[in-house]
Design an enzyme around this catalytic site. Structure first.
Site, PDB file in Angstrom:
ATOM      1  N   SER A 182       0.823  -1.197   0.000  1.00  0.00           N
ATOM      2  CA  SER A 182       0.000   0.000   0.000  1.00  0.00           C
ATOM      3  C   SER A 182       0.869   1.264   0.000  1.00  0.00           C
ATOM      4  O   SER A 182       1.666   1.463  -0.911  1.00  0.00           O
ATOM      5  CB  SER A 182      -0.961  -0.044   1.200  1.00  0.00           C
ATOM      6  OG  SER A 182      -1.979   0.905   1.073  1.00  0.00           O
ATOM      7  N   HIS A 224      -7.515  -5.748  -0.384  1.00  0.00           N
ATOM      8  CA  HIS A 224      -6.340  -4.908  -0.125  1.00  0.00           C
ATOM      9  C   HIS A 224      -5.416  -5.542   0.901  1.00  0.00           C
ATOM     10  O   HIS A 224      -4.199  -5.416   0.818  1.00  0.00           O
ATOM     11  CB  HIS A 224      -6.793  -3.528   0.363  1.00  0.00           C
ATOM     12  CG  HIS A 224      -5.685  -2.532   0.464  1.00  0.00           C
ATOM     13  ND1 HIS A 224      -5.004  -2.043  -0.636  1.00  0.00           N
ATOM     14  CD2 HIS A 224      -5.118  -1.923   1.535  1.00  0.00           C
ATOM     15  CE1 HIS A 224      -4.091  -1.185  -0.256  1.00  0.00           C
ATOM     16  NE2 HIS A 224      -4.127  -1.094   1.063  1.00  0.00           N
ATOM     17  N   ASP A 247      -9.703  -5.152  -4.611  1.00  0.00           N
ATOM     18  CA  ASP A 247      -9.125  -4.166  -3.696  1.00  0.00           C
ATOM     19  C   ASP A 247     -10.037  -2.947  -3.652  1.00  0.00           C
ATOM     20  O   ASP A 247     -10.148  -2.200  -4.622  1.00  0.00           O
ATOM     21  CB  ASP A 247      -7.722  -3.773  -4.181  1.00  0.00           C
ATOM     22  CG  ASP A 247      -6.953  -2.962  -3.166  1.00  0.00           C
ATOM     23  OD1 ASP A 247      -7.582  -2.186  -2.419  1.00  0.00           O
ATOM     24  OD2 ASP A 247      -5.718  -3.092  -3.118  1.00  0.00           O
TER      25      ASP A 247
END
Length: 276
Positions: free
Chosen positions: A97, A256, A227
Site C-alpha cells: 500500500s 487490499h 481491492d
C-alpha cells in the site's frame, strides 16, 4: 528495542531478525500501521534462511511521533537512515500500500546500488487522486473524507476500516476474523493522529510516475482485483506498464489486505520471484 536516530534527531524503530550474512528482505508497511503488519512474511522468510528487516514509519508504531515531515521525501530518507545504519547491501525491498510508494520513492531518490529487487503489493503508485493528468483516479473528496473521519473519531474509524473494506469483510459470505481486525486497530492506535492525517495526503497526492520510469531493476507488482482501498486498474496495472522491468500478477477476489489473509499464496509467489 532497536532505533535509528536520523539527522533530524527522530528515532525510527526497526526489527532486524536473522543471520547478518543472509540475504536481506526489507519490509515497508502500509498506512496507518506498523512493522507488526508483516508478521506473516517476516516469520516465513526467516524460516527460509533470509535476514528480515522492517521499520515503523515516522509517526507510526514505536517511532517518534513528529508533527512534521510526514511526506514521501522524509519517509524515503528515514528508510535510507535504517539501511545505512545496518549497512544493508543487495536487499529486496517489499512494500504494501503506502509502503509500496515508499519503496518506489526510496529507490528513485537514493539509488539502486543497495537494492537487488523490489515487490510492491496493493500499492498506491503511480497516483491515486484524480487530476487532469490522472482522470481515472479517485476524487479528492474520498481522501478528504478519510481525514474527516480520522479527526471526528479515530478509534471508531480504525475499527470500521478493517472490519469492512480493507480485508473484504464487507463482502457477502465472507467471515470476518476478529483477531485480524483487532490487530489492525491496535497498530493504528499506536501511531500519531497528525502523522496519519498528513499521511493521507502523502499516499494519495504523491505522483510516482517519474520514479517508476527511473527504476531498471526487477519489480514484482501484486494486486487483488477486489481491492476496495487502492483500485488495481489505475495503480498496479499502470505501475507495471511504467516500470522498465516488471512482472504483474493480479489475484482474482483478493482484497487490499491480502498479505495478511492470503499470506500463504503471497509469500510463495514472492519467494519464487526472489529466487528467480
Amino acid at each position: 528495542m532497536a532505533f535509528v536516530t536520523t539527522n533530524e534527531g527522530n528515532e525510527i524503530f526497526y526489527k532486524d531478525w536473522g543471520p547478518k550474512d543472509a540475504p536481506v528482505i526489507f519490509f515497508h508497511h502500509g498506512w496507518p500501521l506498523s512493522s507488526d503488519d508483516w508478521d506473516a512474511q517476516m516469520l516465513y522468510f526467516l524460516s527460509k534462511g533470509f535476514r528480515v528487516v522492517a521499520h515503523d514509519r515516522r509517526g507510526h508504531g514505536r517511532s517518534t511521533q513528529v508533527w512534521d515531515g510526514n511526506d514521501m521525501d522524509h519517509y524515503a530518507d528515514d528508510v535510507a537512515a535504517v539501511v545505512d545504519h545496518l549497512k544493508l547491501r543487495n536487499a529486496v525491498h517489499i512494500g504494501h500500500s503506502t509502503g509500496g510508494g515508499e519503496v518506489i520513492h526510496y529507490i528513485a531518490r537514493h539509488g539502486q546500488d543497495r537494492v537487488s529487487k523490489a515487490v510492491i503489493i496493493s500499492a498506491v503508485p503511480p497516483l491515486m487522486v484524480k487530476s487532469d493528468s490522472n482522470p481515472d483516479g479517485l476524487p479528492k473528496e474520498v481522501f478528504d473524507d478519510l481525514q474527516a473521519n480520522l479527526m471526528a473519531n479515530r478509534a471508531q474509524f480504525y475499527r470500521d476500516i478493517p472490519a469492512g473494506p480493507f480485508y473484504g469483510y464487507n463482502r457477502d459470505g465472507v467471515v470476518a476474523d476478529e483477531g485480524v481486525i483487532t490487530n489492525w486497530w491496535r497498530q493504528g492506535m499506536m501511531g500519531s493522529a497528525i502523522a496519519h492525517y498528513e499521511g493521507v495526503v502523502a499516499f494519495s497526492q504523491t505522483d510516482f510516475t517519474d520514479d517508476l520510469k527511473s527504476i531498471t531493476l526487477p519489480v514484482l507488482v501484486l494486486h487483488g482485483d477486489d481491492d476496495q482501498i487502492v483500485p488495481y486498474e489505475n495503480t498496479g496495472v499502470l505501475s507495471a506498464k511504467l516500470l522498465l522491468n516488471s512482472e504483474l500478477k493480479i489475484y482474482e477476489g483478493f482484497s487490499h489486505g491480502m498479505p495478511t489473509i492470503n499470506a500463504e499464496v503471497i509469500n510463495a509467489d514472492i519467494l519464487k520471484f526472489i529466487q528467480s
